[in-house]
Scaffold this motif. Structure first.
Motif, PDB file in Angstrom:
ATOM      1  N   HIS A   1      -6.428  -3.025  -1.416  1.00 24.50           N
ATOM      2  CA  HIS A   1      -7.492  -2.544  -0.531  1.00 24.50           C
ATOM      3  C   HIS A   1      -8.134  -3.699   0.238  1.00 24.50           C
ATOM      4  CE1 HIS A   1      -7.085   1.272  -2.537  1.00 24.50           C
ATOM      5  NE2 HIS A   1      -7.147   0.635  -3.681  1.00 24.50           N
ATOM      6  N   VAL A   2      -8.143  -3.558   1.546  1.00 24.07           N
ATOM      7  CA  VAL A   2      -8.683  -4.619   2.390  1.00 24.07           C
ATOM      8  C   VAL A   2     -10.174  -4.827   2.125  1.00 24.07           C
ATOM      9  CG1 VAL A   2      -9.114  -3.099   4.379  1.00 24.07           C
ATOM     10  CG2 VAL A   2      -8.704  -5.552   4.744  1.00 24.07           C
TER      11      VAL A   2
ATOM     12  N   GLU B   1     -16.351  -2.649   4.858  1.00 19.77           N
ATOM     13  CA  GLU B   1     -14.977  -2.191   4.641  1.00 19.77           C
ATOM     14  C   GLU B   1     -13.929  -3.216   5.077  1.00 19.77           C
ATOM     15  OE1 GLU B   1     -13.817   1.304   6.897  1.00 19.77           O
ATOM     16  OE2 GLU B   1     -13.402   2.362   5.025  1.00 19.77           O
TER      17      GLU B   1
ATOM     18  N   ARG C   1     -12.688  -3.581   8.038  1.00 18.62           N
ATOM     19  CA  ARG C   1     -11.670  -2.889   8.843  1.00 18.62           C
ATOM     20  C   ARG C   1     -11.017  -3.883   9.796  1.00 18.62           C
ATOM     21  NH1 ARG C   1     -10.676   2.327  10.362  1.00 18.62           N
ATOM     22  NH2 ARG C   1      -9.651   2.597  12.374  1.00 18.62           N
TER      23      ARG C   1
ATOM     24  N   VAL D   1      -4.738  -2.222  10.933  1.00 20.26           N
ATOM     25  CA  VAL D   1      -5.354  -1.000  10.395  1.00 20.26           C
ATOM     26  C   VAL D   1      -4.271  -0.134   9.754  1.00 20.26           C
ATOM     27  CG1 VAL D   1      -6.551   1.145  10.982  1.00 20.26           C
ATOM     28  CG2 VAL D   1      -7.262  -1.018  12.041  1.00 20.26           C
TER      29      VAL D   1
ATOM     30  N   ALA E   1      -3.150  -1.560   6.559  1.00 19.64           N
ATOM     31  CA  ALA E   1      -4.150  -1.413   5.501  1.00 19.64           C
ATOM     32  C   ALA E   1      -4.205   0.000   4.927  1.00 19.64           C
ATOM     33  CB  ALA E   1      -5.527  -1.804   6.036  1.00 19.64           C
ATOM     34  N   THR E   2      -3.829   0.988   5.741  1.00 16.70           N
ATOM     35  CA  THR E   2      -4.029   2.372   5.303  1.00 16.70           C
ATOM     36  C   THR E   2      -2.745   3.183   5.194  1.00 16.70           C
ATOM     37  OG1 THR E   2      -4.494   2.926   7.604  1.00 16.70           O
ATOM     38  CG2 THR E   2      -6.385   2.564   6.157  1.00 16.70           C
TER      39      THR E   2
ATOM     40  N   MET F   1      -9.226   2.112   2.678  1.00 14.56           N
ATOM     41  CA  MET F   1      -9.482   0.680   2.747  1.00 14.56           C
ATOM     42  C   MET F   1     -10.247   0.202   1.515  1.00 14.56           C
ATOM     43  SD  MET F   1     -10.045  -0.175   6.730  1.00 14.56           S
ATOM     44  CE  MET F   1      -9.064   0.641   7.974  1.00 14.56           C
TER      45      MET F   1
END
Lengths: 101, 552
Positions: free
Chosen positions: A31-32, A73, A75, A82, A85-86, A98
Motif C-alpha cells: 500500500h502506497v 494517502e 496518491r 496510480v 498502486a491500485t 492505497m
C-alpha cells in the motif's frame, strides 16, 4: 516527470512474485499510503540508495522513486503510478486500495 | 492438428528443466536481474505494472480443446482466473509469480504448450489465417508451412540474437486474414501459371514508430525452396540490420536504407550461395507434416440444412449472428464460427477460466475438438455442422460470447495498454469499452457495417492502430492520456497505413470523435459502400470537416 519539490516514495516489484510494493522505512508494503515519504532532495537521494541496495540484494526489481501528492494517502501524481498502486482500472474487482485495512 | 514427435517433447521438457534451474539460481541470488532478464524473456516472461506477465505461444493460432482446458487451469491455479488473447494469436496471463513459473511451464509442456518465441530478438511464433484449412478457395493450408517454419526457427542458433524481433505470417487464401504485408516476412501462398504452388514473399513490413508496408521481393518462390530463401533473408538481416539503435533495428529499416533493389540483390546473392545447403524441407518431411493437417472425417451432409434455414427465419437475433459471426465452410453442411470475445463494454480478448472451459466443451461437442485464436482477439470453432449452429449460439449466449459483432464497429482490437503494460503511455481498454457502449445497439452496428477500430496504448502499436480503418493511438501529453486518430488503415490484401487526421483528443473527447467520423461516413456513403471503401473514395477532407469544422 519528476519534480524536485514534490514528495516522493520508493517503489518496485518483489522479485519472487512480481507484486508492486512501496518502501515503508523498515520493509515493503503493498500500500502506497504506508510508504516513507521523502520531502527533500536529500531524502529522495537516500530512498534511491535504499532502492539500489534492495535491488542488489535481489529483493525487488524495477526500482523507482516516484512523485506523490502531499496527502495522507500518498496518491501518486502520474496516472501510471496510480494504476500501479491500485490495479487495472478495468478490473475494479481485482483492485487494492492505497491504504491498508 | 500437429502432434509433437519425441524430439519436440524432449526439447520442451529440457527447456522447462533449464528454466527451473535458472529461476532457482535467480531467487537464490546467483544470477543478477541483468543476467536473468534475457533468459526469462526467452521464455515469454515479462515484468509488467502489477506482476510478471507470461505470454504463451499458440502456433499459427490452432488449439485443441485439451490445450484450452489447460489454459483455463493455468488461469485458475496460477493467475487470477482469466487470460488475455493477443493480437499475435497468443495468450497472456497478467498476475504470474516467478517462483511458480517452472511448475506452470511443466504443466503446459504436457499439452505441447510453452512460452518459446513469444519474446526476445528471435523469430517469433509464426501466425496464420485463423480460417486455415476450412475456408473455401484456399490454395493450401498455411499451417503446413507454418509448422515447418516453427520447427526450423525454434531455438535456431544463428537467429537467436537478431538485431530485433522477427515476425512471420502466412496466408493461403486470396483474402488475407493474416495481415502478411505488416510482417517482417509475409508469405502469401500462390500458384504460378503452370499450377505449381509457391509463395509470394513480402519483406520488411512492420508497425511501431515507423509504419511500413512490406516490399514484395518475389512474386513466386517455389515451395520446396522456402526455408533456404528465408534463411538468406534472415542472414542478410542478421549481418546488416542495425544494432546501435533499437528504433531502427527492424528489418523494415534495413530494406528502406538499402533500397528494395539492393536488399533483394543481397538476398538473392546469399541465396545462390546457400540454397543447396540442405536446409530445405525434404518432400517426405513435408508430406509427414501435411498429414497432420489433412481435413478431418466430415460427415456427408445434404444442403440446404432445413433445421438451420428454419431457425434463421424464425429467430432474427440468430440470423443476425449468422450474418456476421459465421463464415461458409469449404465442406457442405458445415460452418466456421467466430466466437466474439468482444461483449459490449467488455475487455477485448479477455476470457475467464470458466469461459475457456465452456469453449473447450463446445469444441469437443461441436467442432471436432479444435479451436482457433484470431489476431483480432476472437476465437474460432472451425468445424461446426450447420445443424448445430443454433445450439452453439445458445451455449455461447450463456457465457456472454454470442455477440453478433464480428467485423463490426464493436469488434475492437485493443492492446492491454496502461492498465497492465509497463511500456504504455495511455489506457486502451477503457476507450474500447466506451466505444463499444456508445455503439451497443446491434441494429446500428449492422447498419454501419464492416469497420475495424484498432487501439494502441503506445507507439509500439500492439493494438495495430496503423492498420485500423479507424486507428487510435494513446499518448502521454503532459501527464494526461491523449488520443490521436488515424483513418484509412487496413491489414488485408489491400493493406494501407492509416493517416493522422488532425489534432488529437482527450480521453473524454475520443469517443465523440469516433462517432463523428462514423456519422460523416454514413452521410456520404454510396449504397453498399464500406467505411474503408468510402474513405478511399473521398479522402480525409469530409472527416476533417466533421471533426474540426470548415475553418480547419
Amino acid at each position: 516527470m519528476s519534480k524536485a519539490d514534490t514528495p516522493k516514495v520508493l517503489t518496485g516489484n518483489l522479485l519472487r512474485n512480481g507484486a508492486t510494493v512501496y518502501y515503508t522505512g523498515s520493509g515493503w508494503s503493498a500500500h502506497v499510503a504506508e510508504a516513507q515519504v521523502a520531502a527533500t532532495a536529500a531524502e529522495a537521494e537516500e530512498l534511491r540508495k535504499i532502492g539500489a541496495a534492495a535491488y542488489a540484494a535481489n529483493l525487488v526489481i524495477d526500482v523507482n522513486v516516484v512523485d506523490v501528492q502531499p496527502t495522507a494517502e500518498h496518491r501518486p501524481t502520474h496516472i501510471r503510478e496510480v494504476i500501479r498502486a491500485t490495479g487495472p482500472t478495468v478490473r475494479p474487482d481485482l483492485n487494492k486500495s492505497m491504504s491498508p485495512g | 492438428m500437429y502432434i509433437y514427435d519425441d524430439f519436440d517433447h524432449t526439447i520442451a521438457k529440457q527447456r522447462v528443466a533449464e528454466f527451473r534451474d535458472q529461476v532457482n539460481r535467480r531467487i537464490k541470488g546467483e544470477l543478477t536481474e541483468e543476467q536473468f532478464r534475457p533468459l526469462r524473456l526467452m521464455n515469454g516472461l515479462y515484468l509488467q505494472l502489477h506482476a510478471y506477465m507470461l505470454r504463451i505461444a499458440v502456433p499459427y493460432g490452432t488449439l485443441s480443446a485439451a490445450q484450452m482446458r489447460k489454459l483455463a487451469h493455468i488461469a485458475r491455479v496460477y493467475d487470477r482466473g482469466y487470460g488475455h488473447f493477443t493480437t499475435r494469436q497468443n495468450i497472456q496471463y497478467n498476475w504470474i509469480k516467478l517462483e511458480q513459473v517452472p511448475d506452470l511451464m511443466a504443466e503446459l509442456a504436457t499439452v505441447q504448450l510453452h512460452g518459446n518465441q513469444t519474446s526476445g530478438n528471435c523469430v517469433r511464433n509464426v501466425t496464420a489465417d485463423h480460417f486455415s484449412g476450412v475456408i473455401d478457395g484456399e490454395i493450401e493450408d498455411p499451417r503446413i508451412v507454418s509448422e515447418a517454419i516453427r520447427q526450423w526457427s525454434t531455438f535456431h542458433p544463428e537467429f537467436s540474437w537478431l538485431p530485433r524481433k522477427f515476425k512471420i505470417a502466412v496466408t493461403g487464401a486470396e483474402k488475407d486474414r493474416a495481415a502478411v504485408q505488416w510482417h517482417d516476412i509475409g508469405l502469401h501462398i500462390v500458384r504460378d501459371d503452370a499450377g505449381e504452388v509457391g509463395y509470394a514473399v513480402y519483406v520488411g513490413g512492420g508497425m511501431g514508430r515507423i509504419p511500413v508496408l512490406a516490399t514484395k521481393v518475389r512474386g513466386f518462390l517455389p515451395k520446396r525452396e522456402l526455408l533456404s530463401y528465408l534463411e538468406a533473408i534472415l542472414r542478410v538481416y542478421n549481418r546488416y540490420g542495425r544494432r546501435d539503435n533499437i528504433h531502427k533495428a527492424r528489418i523494415k529499416i534495413l530494406v528502406r536504407d538499402l533500397g528494395p533493389e539492393e536488399f533483394i540483390r543481397q538476398v538473392e546473392e546469399e541465396w545462390e550461395a546457400s540454397r543447396h545447403s540442405g536446409v530445405n524441407l525434404p518432400p517426405e518431411e513435408e508430406i509427414r507434416i501435411a498429414r497432420y493437417f489433412e481435413p478431418p472425417a466430415y460427415e456427408k451432409i445434404a444442403v440446404p440444412v432445413a433445421a438451420f434455414e428454419d431457425a434463421k427465419k424464425a429467430n432474427r437475433a440468430f440470423a443476425q449472428w449468422i450474418s456476421t459471426n459465421v463464415h461458409p465452410h469449404k465442406t457442405p453442411g458445415y460452418a466456421i464460427v467466430t466466437i466474439s470475445l468482444k461483449p459490449i463494454g467488455g475487455i477485448p480478448g479477455d476470457a475467464s477460466a470458466e469461459q475457456m472451459e465452456a469453449v473447450a466443451s463446445l469444441a469437443e461437442r461441436f467442432s471436432l475438438a479444435e479451436i482457433r485464436v484470431s489476431h483480432i482477439q476472437n476465437l474460432v470453432l472451425p468445424h461446426v455442422r450447420q445443424a448445430d449452429l443454433f445450439a452453439v449460439w445458445q451455449e455461447l449466449g450463456k457465457i456472454g460470447f454470442a455477440n453478433a459483432n464480428a467485423g463490426l464497429v464493436t469488434d475492437i482490437i485493443a492492446c492491454p495498454g496502461l492498465d497492465y503494460c509497463s511500456l504504455a503511455n495511455a489506457r486502451s481498454i477503457p476507450v474500447a469499452q466506451r466505444i463499444s457502449e456508445r455503439f451497443a445497439d446491434l441494429d446500428r452496428q449492422h447498419k454501419i457495417g464492416a469497420l475495424q477500430i484498432k487501439i494502441s496504448g503506445c507507439i509500439n502499436a500492439c493494438g495495430h492502430h496503423h492498420a485500423g480503418h479507424i486507428g487510435i493511438l494513446g499518448v502521454d501529453k503532459a501527464g494526461q492520456e491523449f488520443y490521436q486518430l488515424t483513418l484509412g488503415g487496413a491489414g488485408d490484401e489491400t493493406a494501407s497505413t492509416g493517416q493522422l487526421i488532425g489534432p488529437g483528443f482527450s480521453s473524454d473527447g475520443i469517443v465523440d470523435a469516433v462517432e463523428k467520423v462514423i456519422d460523416a461516413y454514413l452521410d456520404l456513403r454510396q449504397p453498399n459502400e464500406t467505411f474503408i471503401s468510402a474513405y478511399r473514395r473521398v479522402g480525409p477532407a469530409p472527416f476533417k470537416e466533421k471533426l474540426y469544422g470548415v475553418s480547419r
